[in-house]
Motif scaffolding. Structure first.
Motif, PDB file in Angstrom:
ATOM      1  N   ALA A   1       0.829  -1.209   0.000  1.00  0.00           N
ATOM      2  CA  ALA A   1       0.000   0.000   0.000  1.00  0.00           C
ATOM      3  C   ALA A   1       0.867   1.264   0.000  1.00  0.00           C
ATOM      4  CB  ALA A   1      -0.933  -0.004   1.216  1.00  0.00           C
TER       5      ALA A   1
ATOM      6  N   TYR B   1      -3.187   1.775  -2.045  1.00  0.00           N
ATOM      7  CA  TYR B   1      -3.851   0.574  -1.543  1.00  0.00           C
ATOM      8  C   TYR B   1      -2.919  -0.618  -1.714  1.00  0.00           C
ATOM      9  CZ  TYR B   1      -8.402   2.979  -1.687  1.00  0.00           C
ATOM     10  OH  TYR B   1      -9.442   3.833  -1.484  1.00  0.00           O
TER      11      TYR B   1
ATOM     12  N   THR C   1      -6.796  -5.784   3.220  1.00  0.00           N
ATOM     13  CA  THR C   1      -6.476  -4.563   2.476  1.00  0.00           C
ATOM     14  C   THR C   1      -6.008  -3.463   3.427  1.00  0.00           C
ATOM     15  OG1 THR C   1      -8.175  -5.123   0.872  1.00  0.00           O
ATOM     16  CG2 THR C   1      -7.390  -2.854   0.843  1.00  0.00           C
TER      17      THR C   1
ATOM     18  N   ARG D   1      -4.891   0.735   3.375  1.00  0.00           N
ATOM     19  CA  ARG D   1      -4.868   1.975   2.597  1.00  0.00           C
ATOM     20  C   ARG D   1      -4.155   3.034   3.421  1.00  0.00           C
ATOM     21  NH1 ARG D   1     -10.364   4.835   2.390  1.00  0.00           N
ATOM     22  NH2 ARG D   1      -9.548   5.779   4.282  1.00  0.00           N
TER      23      ARG D   1
END
Lengths: 156, 437
Positions: free
Chosen positions: B83, B351, B362, B364
């Motif tokens: 990210a 990301y 995930t 970010r």
């Protein structure tokens, strides 16, 4: 002799075991000191060793914050029934290791009573921080070198 | 566990799902045979770490987020690194550094899957309430799981520098790249693991699976020719195919009253969705190695598995895949000239996603020109699966309400375990509340 600090330093007093182990490693670079997150597989590996083992972990038993208790022979008091879906703790790891016949030659568990276990908190309560420092110093004086000896198994 | 049951009602709750009271709970209420309420709720530890990351330097999350989960630190490290690298305009999608990342990730998959299959899930199917009880009667089964896991642990140790709390990963790659000889040293363990993983597929395929059919959309990462592990695009069985940078457009989170957790929905899809082994297998079966695919065929695993209890078989196939992939990477490995590429700070948002053993994780980050983190967000797999878990519980109860409380509770716990939920991330301490002094 192997010393393992168990815990998570991003979860308030849960990090007490790791903080103590890290401090002990500073004071006594000759010792075999490591830390782990308490994941059961890693604990099982550690319990399979051939050297005496000292495990330092945070403890939640309703006592005053910072109280240090020693459990020689890994004899933890019975814990509340609680099954994890994802992981187990030191108590389960000890029991599982025993049923697999894994046992270090000697095992002492040292518990440091915590007060707060907030997620995302990267510091210890003041009482717990003091207890970690005191315990690390005690152990630094008490533990013999990496290849020989052990820990006096004085309870409490 | 059962408490304050209104007249005519059955109230099943499993408060002890997590290591800490209140962190994860399942509450089910049946009244006069009708299902009144199903609630599976968890706190999500990763959320609490987002605040800790804001204001830090961009090279810190790789270390800090590794401590969120004792089971999947590599997943956190790789997602965080990817990210922040994306925010800085750096991509590492090929070459030896990417291969090393994938290799250490294979190690984590082997460790995590072996632990879940043998210590948490197999006891359910074999009629034991814990691995401890299983080990007393079938020590060889538990030992096989632990031996398999060890190959993963060794990979993580050799590449990560330590088995627990790996310290060798950083932005741009690694502090030190292992030599080909060091990696070759893990080969014998992996070769043994290949046999153990194959034996695992064969073993778990013989289990009796409670009947349950799900209808969740599947969401996973995808990369042509490679099973989704450390990277990939975001795809779904609905036809979605998008870059990870579009994650927020497609996975939308909403607050639900009864829970502190956010519930995730797949944008444009009315039903629930799931991430994790079943989703990966459904969307990327063709990318499995020949060995893993033939093992799946051998035990008759369908191309799309819709009974979540069979997730244990998919996990076993994925373990074999991770072993095969690790061996292939080791054989093709060329030590990089430099263990890391430069990641110069620049303002932006990036990301990063990877397939943690239990599904897409995930991260970010928004950083400023000085490389300071302005905003951080972590979406763990268990959060995405929450509604799917509730859906499974509801379906299962609909078909099995005749079961007595104890059996029903047990099979529902098992239904939750199908997702290998990361409830206990970051929590482990000794709990001794019944002790009297």
């Amino acid at each position: 002799m192997r010393v393992v600090g168990v815990g998570n330093t991003l979860r308030g007093d849960d990090g007490a075991g790791v903080v103590t182990a890290d401090r002990l490693a500073e004071l006594r670079p000759d010792l075999d000191v490591e830390t782990c997150a308490g994941e059961v597989g890693t604990l099982l590996d550690l319990l399979d060793g051939e050297e005496p083992l000292v495990v330092i972990d945070a403890l939640r038993s309703g006592g005053p914050a910072g109280r240090v208790r020693r459990f020689p022979d890994g004899a933890l008091p019975p814990r509340r029934e609680a099954g994890g879906t994802h992981d187990a703790g030191l108590g389960e790891a000890l029991e599982l290791a025993a049923s697999l016949g894994r046992r270090p030659p000697s095992l002492t568990v040292i518990g440091i009573e915590g007060a707060r276990y907030d997620l995302g908190v990267a510091s210890l309560s003041p009482e717990v921080a003091r207890a970690c420092e005191t315990l690390a110093r005690e152990l630094a004086g008490e533990l013999t070198g990496a290849s020989t000896g052990g820990l006096s198994a004085t309870a409490e | 566990m059962t408490h304050r049951v209104p007249e005519g009602a059955r109230d099943l709750s499993v408060a002890a799902l997590a290591r800490v009271e209140g962190e994860g709970a399942m509450r089910i209420r049946l009244r006069d045979g009708e299902l009144e309420e199903v609630a599976f709720s968890i706190y999500e530890p990763p959320r609490f770490f987002e605040g800790l990351l804001a204001g830090r330097r961009m090279d810190e999350p790789v270390d800090i987020t590794a401590r969120i989960c004792g089971i999947c630190p590599i997943a956190y490290q790789i997602s965080a690194a990817r990210a922040i690298e994306a925010a800085c305009g750096v991509t590492i999608d090929e070459g030896p550094i990417r291969e090393l990342r994938r290799l250490i990730y294979c190690g984590e998959w082997i460790e995590s899957h072996a632990l879940h299959v043998y210590l948490l899930h197999a006891p359910d199917f074999l009629g034991y309430d814990s691995a401890i009880a299983l080990a007393k009667d079938h020590q060889e089964v538990v030992e096989q799981g632990l031996a398999l896991r060890k190959a993963g642990t060794e990979l993580v140790r050799v590449i990560g520098g330590r088995a627990s709390h790996p310290v060798n990963l950083r932005l741009g790659g690694f502090y030190r790249a292992p030599s080909p000889a060091e990696l070759a040293g893990v080969r014998p363990l992996l070769e043994a693991a290949r046999e153990q993983a194959l034996a695992t597929v064969r073993l778990v395929a013989t289990f009796d699976f409670p009947e349950l059919e799900i209808d969740h959309a599947f969401v996973s990462l995808k990369e042509e020719g490679r099973y989704p592990i450390d990277a990939g695009r975001l795809v779904a069985s609905t036809g979605l195919d998008a870059p990870v940078a579009a994650f927020d457009e497609h996975i939308v989170e909403e607050h639900v009253e009864r829970s502190t957790a956010l519930h995730a929905r797949l944008s444009g899809h009315d039903g629930t969705f799931m991430v994790g082994p079943l989703a990966r297998y459904a969307l990327a079966r063709e990318d499995l190695s020949a060995v893993a695919r033939s093992a799946a065929d051998e035990v008759g695993l369908p191309a799309v598995v819709t009974n979540p209890y069979q997730s244990i078989v998919v996990r076993a196939v994925e373990t074999l895949e991770a072993v095969e992939e690790a061996l292939a990477i080791i054989d093709a490995y060329d030590e990089p000239d430099r263990p890391a590429v430069d990641v110069p700070a620049r303002a932006g948002t990036g990301y990063g996603a990877s397939e943690a053993p239990r599904g897409i994780l995930t991260h970010r980050y928004t950083i400023d020109d000085d490389g300071i983190i302005v905003d951080a967000r972590i979406v763990p797999p268990t959060a995405q699966n929450q509604l799917a878990v509730e859906g499974d519980l509801t379906s299962f109860i609909d078909d099995h309400r005749h079961l007595d409380d104890e059996t029903l509770r047990w099979q529902l716990e098992q239904a939750i375990r199908n997702y290998d939920p990361c409830i206990s991330c970051a929590t482990h301490f000794l709990d001794l509340t019944v002790e009297r002094e």
